[in-house]
Structures are given as C-alpha cells and as structure tokens.
Design an enzyme around this catalytic site. Structure first.
Site, PDB file in Angstrom:
ATOM      1  N   GLY A   1      47.439   4.988  10.438  1.00 45.45           N
ATOM      2  CA  GLY A   1      48.392   6.087  10.486  1.00 45.45           C
ATOM      3  C   GLY A   1      49.297   6.062   9.278  1.00 45.45           C
ATOM      4  O   GLY A   1      49.855   5.010   8.955  1.00 45.45           O
TER       5      GLY A   1
ATOM      6  N   TYR B   1      33.986   3.679  12.124  1.00 44.15           N
ATOM      7  CA  TYR B   1      34.826   4.151  11.032  1.00 44.15           C
ATOM      8  C   TYR B   1      36.272   3.666  11.072  1.00 44.15           C
ATOM      9  O   TYR B   1      36.827   3.257  10.058  1.00 44.15           O
ATOM     10  CB  TYR B   1      34.805   5.692  11.034  1.00 44.15           C
ATOM     11  CG  TYR B   1      35.873   6.308  10.185  1.00 44.15           C
ATOM     12  CD1 TYR B   1      35.774   6.302   8.798  1.00 44.15           C
ATOM     13  CD2 TYR B   1      37.008   6.899  10.767  1.00 44.15           C
ATOM     14  CE1 TYR B   1      36.770   6.853   8.009  1.00 44.15           C
ATOM     15  CE2 TYR B   1      38.000   7.451   9.976  1.00 44.15           C
ATOM     16  CZ  TYR B   1      37.881   7.431   8.601  1.00 44.15           C
ATOM     17  OH  TYR B   1      38.858   7.958   7.824  1.00 44.15           O
TER      18      TYR B   1
END
Ligand code: SF4
Length: 576
Positions: free
Chosen positions: A81, A304
């Site tokens: 993030g 991923y």
C-alpha cells in the site's frame, strides 16, 4: 504527552507537525503546477495488475525503539500500500497516533520517530478498498473510550460494513471505512463494561465480542496502552505472521518485515486465531467457533501480491513462482529465442519457463524503479506514455528475436497491450505471451482493487479475442490445477474467486468502495445475498471504482493525529 489529554496525542515536537502541515498544503495546491480544481488526469502507471490492499505491523518490545522498528517494518511492507502510512505507539499511559498520505518515507522522519517513545506499537500502509484515499481514512484508526484508547490497523475488506454501520446507528458519512466501523464496534463493546475495563483483558474481550460479527477479509493488528493483538479472519484471506525479537514480539503481514527488524519467524497465525501480546508474552486465543474456520488464503498472494522472499503456508513465494513458470512451459511450450519476464513479479515465472524449456533467459524490459503509483498526464497522448514511464525495451536483447514474454496476470490489458507494441517496435519478430495464472474474470471483494467486472479483460473477451487485442502471436494462461500445484500447498485452502466466480463469503449487493461515503438507500438493512453473478450484476458491471488521489483533489485535511478530546464519535474525531 502532547497537548491533548484524552489518551491520544500528537507527538511532541510541534515543529515537525508544522513543517509537515506546510508540506501538505503545498501538495494540496495544484499538483504539477496546474490550476487547482482542474482534473489533470491522474492515471495509474500499473493498470494491468490488481492493487494490493494494505500491510500491517505490530511490535511489543520493552526497551526497544518501537517506532523505529515499526518504521522499518512498514518499509518492508510498502509494496502492499502506497496511499498512506501511519503508526500508533504507547508508553503504557498514552497512545500516540501519527499518519499521513503517501509513502512511509513521506509520513515519518527522524524527528517524528524520536518523539514516538514507548514499548508497543502498530503500523499500517494503506491501499484503499473500502473508503477513498484520504487522510481521514488513513490508519491506524483509533477510539478513545472508557479507560482506554484503542488503535487498529486492518488489511482486507469487510463485506458487511454497511450492515454493521446500520446496526451501530451510524449516520451516513460518520464513518467512512470498514476499518473505522471495526474500531467503532470495539469501542462500543469497551463502553459496555467500564467497571471491568482495568483488568487487563478489556481489549481482548471486546475483540472476541466483535470478531464473529465481521464478515469478509481481515488481518488486523490492534492495541491499547499495554497490549498488542493480532487476528486473522476465519478464512485467513490475508496473511499475518508472528516473530520473536530477543526481547519482544512482532506481528507482520509478511515475513520479510520480521527479517528487517531482526525478528525470528515463529509461525503464520492460523485462520480465526487471535494472538494477544503483553508483558507475559504472546497468548493464542480462538476468536471463532471451529466450524467457522475454513482456510481460504488469497491465491494471488502467491501469484503477485506478496514479496518473493515471503513464506506462505510454509512455502517460499519465489520458488512457487518459479514452479508456475515451469508448469506453464509444460502446459504451453513454444519455439522461441528468448524468455523474458515482465518486471518485477513476472521474472521468477520467466526463470522457471526458461529452465523448463532450455530457451535462454534474458532481460527484455527495463523498469523505472522510482516511478510512483500514479503520475499526472494532461491528455490521452501523455497517458499512453505512462507505460514507457514504467517500462522501456532493451533493444539489443529484443531485435530480431522470437520472444516468450511471461507475466503474472492481466487485469485490464491496457499496459500489456502497450508493452507488446513497444516490443514489436523494438524489433521482436514474434511475441508469445504466457501468463502464470488463469484468466482474471471476477472482481475481488476481499481486499484487492481490480475495478468492476466490466473492466476485466478476460471477463469480456474469449482467449482468441484477447490474443488479437494484445497483438501477440500466441497466448496461454496457466490452468488453476497447475497453479495450485505450483504453490506447493495443494489442499491448504485457497480463495480463487477472481478466477472462478466462487466467492467463499457472500457479497452484499450494495458493496462498493464508497459504501459508507454516500447516503445509501437501505442503510441499516442488511442486503447480504448469495454470490451468483445475477445477484450483484450491477456492482460487477458498474462504473470503475479505481482509486484516485482524491486527497489531493479535495485538498484534504493535514496529517498528524488526532482527536477532539471529547471521546465523541463524530467526524472531528479523525482530526480532519
Ligand atoms: Fe485473492 Fe482473488 Fe480471492 Fe480476491 S478474489 S482474495 S484477489 S483470490
């Protein structure tokens, strides 16, 4: 500590606060030199991959610089993030919360960290999945209630946020994220039994009361003045692990965050498990009934999201990705001169593909490591250059060669298409695309931002149509069976809803990223429904809910904490 007396305070060192407010104001006014209020078209430089949700970190370590440890841990989790970062630190008396928009390095400097003294802390890096990208929704969220301040950092996405907000009687706009609702529920529980709030188990009890009411994905670290708590939802959608310091304990989304602070990996928390850490060390508590436990770790953590040096289900993520490439080579071989991966997450699978086929492995694209998540583009022409901002072909390796290009996934296809065009311009004679996961056809509601179904390339085109759209000579996606085999953890329990449409937790028809930010008809009435496409077709086909840097667009309120000193629950509580 600090100027507020309600248990939560800003750090001492007002100079740091003032300086950062100034910096914030500068950011808020006309990014890129344009006129305020003019939409310059913020575009993602990476639209072809799902976006991570969040990273969480917690530490209990007497006599250690916990704010610095948290800073390092968040740095290791930055990939999860980049929209905002924050931490809460306690010295046993006062919980101090600092958060800001942007990267970890934007939110903290030496002066801020030095002011954050204590022996326990939690931290968060955010990518928004419920609630927009604003300072107000940055984490940790916190509540000051009864004798306690509680701070909370959340990775994942609840699917019954609106229902819970309704049960709390919250007015629209009062809380704006699922994490905020979670904090509100815990505060409400703490407020019910103020007479027992000093027995050292108040937070634990409150969380045990609240957790069974939450539906969806949550790996959470929470704290009060003297305890750090880590918990995973009963499906364990998002990872969370426990590590040991010489004199303390650490919780983190991924194991590399333990490595960087010198902690020894102990184990992953079990789905549904809660770990409470205090001066007596960690205690494991079952937060859910045994029949609710149904492991469904996000399969895309392996494909991923997670760092390659992370271990999940006891397996090396890097090695799993190499095996995905080997499986892909076995499933869809092709004659070619060079195997190349799309940096960064396509590289291990490309390595595996090359190893399995014997075709030379090489670098075909150079990635700009310093590009931010978004950049400002005034028009379509400039937006198209966004891909080149991120990736540039290495002509010497490409010209005159037949390429196998390996990537982990294709979400919208825009970046992939532009990349193929670049490779052809650079002289590739053939481009064979190999994807190390099955077609991504369904939106994620458990903490990944993929946009709506209408935006997902594989939801709207056949394999041949995708091949033609991308302008590649051949295209193959790894099958689900092979992907599961490559993880090395077949049977451990995975969510694969974005590949199969089979959602482990049913999704409300009204769910959207802005579920709490606009008055919604039916608030207070639960609308949970089974998952079939027809039930929430509107949501699946609706408008994109991709993140925009609306903090900048809205000139959102500045940074550091904190609170209005009333212990109230209104919007001012966010310090905005
Ligand atoms: Fe992960 Fe896909 Fe499940 Fe979302 S839907 S949790 S991205 S596997």
């Amino acid at each position: 500590m600090g100027r507020y007396d309600g248990g939560v305070s800003e750090p001492t060192g007002g100079g740091a606060l003032d300086r950062r407010v100034d910096g914030r104001a500068r950011d808020a006014a006309a990014p890129g030199g344009g006129a305020p209020g003019v939409d310059l078209g913020t575009v993602s430089a990476d639209d072809d991959t799902p976006k991570e949700a969040c990273g969480v970190f917690g530490v209990f370590a007497p006599d250690q610089p916990v704010s610095h440890l948290t800073y390092l841990g968040l740095y290791a989790l930055q990939h999860r993030g980049q929209e905002s970062a924050g931490m809460a630190v306690s010295d046993g008396q006062t919980v101090t919360v600092v958060k800001d928009m942007g990267l970890v390095s934007n939110a903290f400097d030496d002066r801020t960290l030095a002011a954050l003294t204590g022996h326990l802390a939690i931290g968060h890096t955010r990518y928004s999945t419920t609630g927009s990208s604003t300072w107000r929704n940055a984490q940790p969220v916190y509540r000051d209630i009864a004798a306690h301040t509680v701070a909370l950092a959340h990775n994942g996405n609840l699917v019954n946020t609106e229902e819970l907000a309704g049960e709390l009687g919250m007015l629209p706009g009062t809380v704006t994220s699922d994490s905020d609702v979670m904090a509100e529920l815990i505060a409400a529980e703490l407020g019910k039994n103020p007479e027992t709030s000093d027995d050292g188990r108040a937070l634990e009890r409150a969380m045990l009361a609240v957790l069974p009411r939450l539906r969806g994905a949550f790996s959470v670290v929470a704290m009060d003045e003297n305890h750090v708590v880590g918990v995973r939802d009963p499906h364990g959608f998002r990872p969370l692990c426990l590590g040991k310091l010489p004199n303390g304990w650490v919780l983190a989304s991924e194991s590399p965050a333990l490595d960087v602070v010198g902690a020894h990996f102990i184990r992953e928390l079990d789905p549904g498990e809660m770990v409470v850490i205090d001066v007596d060390g960690p205690r494991s508590v079952s937060a859910h009934e045994p029949e609710a436990i149904d492991p469904k770790l996000c399969l895309f953590e392996f494909v991923y999201f997670a760092r390659p040096d992370t271990r999940l289900y006891g397996q090396s993520v890097h090695q799993a990705r190499v095996r995905m490439g080997e499986q892909l080579a076995e499933q869809a071989p092709v004659e070619a001169d060079l195997v190349m991966g799309v940096p960064e997450s396509g590289l291990p699978a490309a390595e595996g593909f090359a190893r399995a086929t014997g075709i030379p492995y090489g670098q075909g694209l150079v990635k700009n490591r310093y590009i931010g998540r978004t950049f400002i583009a005034p028009n379509q022409e400039m937006r198209a250059l966004g891909v080149r901002m991120k990736l540039n072909p290495l002509r010497d390796n490409i010209a005159g060669r037949r390429l196998v290009v390996v990537d982990d996934s294709i979400v919208r296809g825009t970046t992939t298409r532009a990349m193929v065009s670049m490779l052809r311009e650079a002289g590739a004679t053939e481009v064979h695309m190999r994807i190390s996961s099955p077609p991504y056809k369904w939106p994620c509601f458990y903490g990944m931002d993929t946009g709506t179904r209408g935006e997902l390339l594989a939801a709207n085109m056949s394999l041949e149509e995708i091949r033609a759209y991308l302008n590649v000579d051949s295209l193959a996606y790894l099958t689900l069976d092979r992907l599961l085999a490559a993880t090395g953890a077949v049977g451990a329990g995975f969510c694969d809803a974005c590949l199969t449409g089979e959602y482990p937790v049913s999704v409300p028809v009204t769910l959207g990223k802005d579920v709490l930010e606009a008055p919604a008809p039916g608030r207070g009435g639960a609308t949970a429904a089974p998952a079939p496409e027809s039930t929430f077709a509107g949501l699946l086909e609706g408008e994109a809910s991709l993140p925009v840097d609306d903090a900048r667009q809205q000139g959102d309120a500045p940074i550091t904490v904190v609170h209005d000193g009333t212990g109230g629950l209104g919007a001012d509580h966010f310090g905005g």
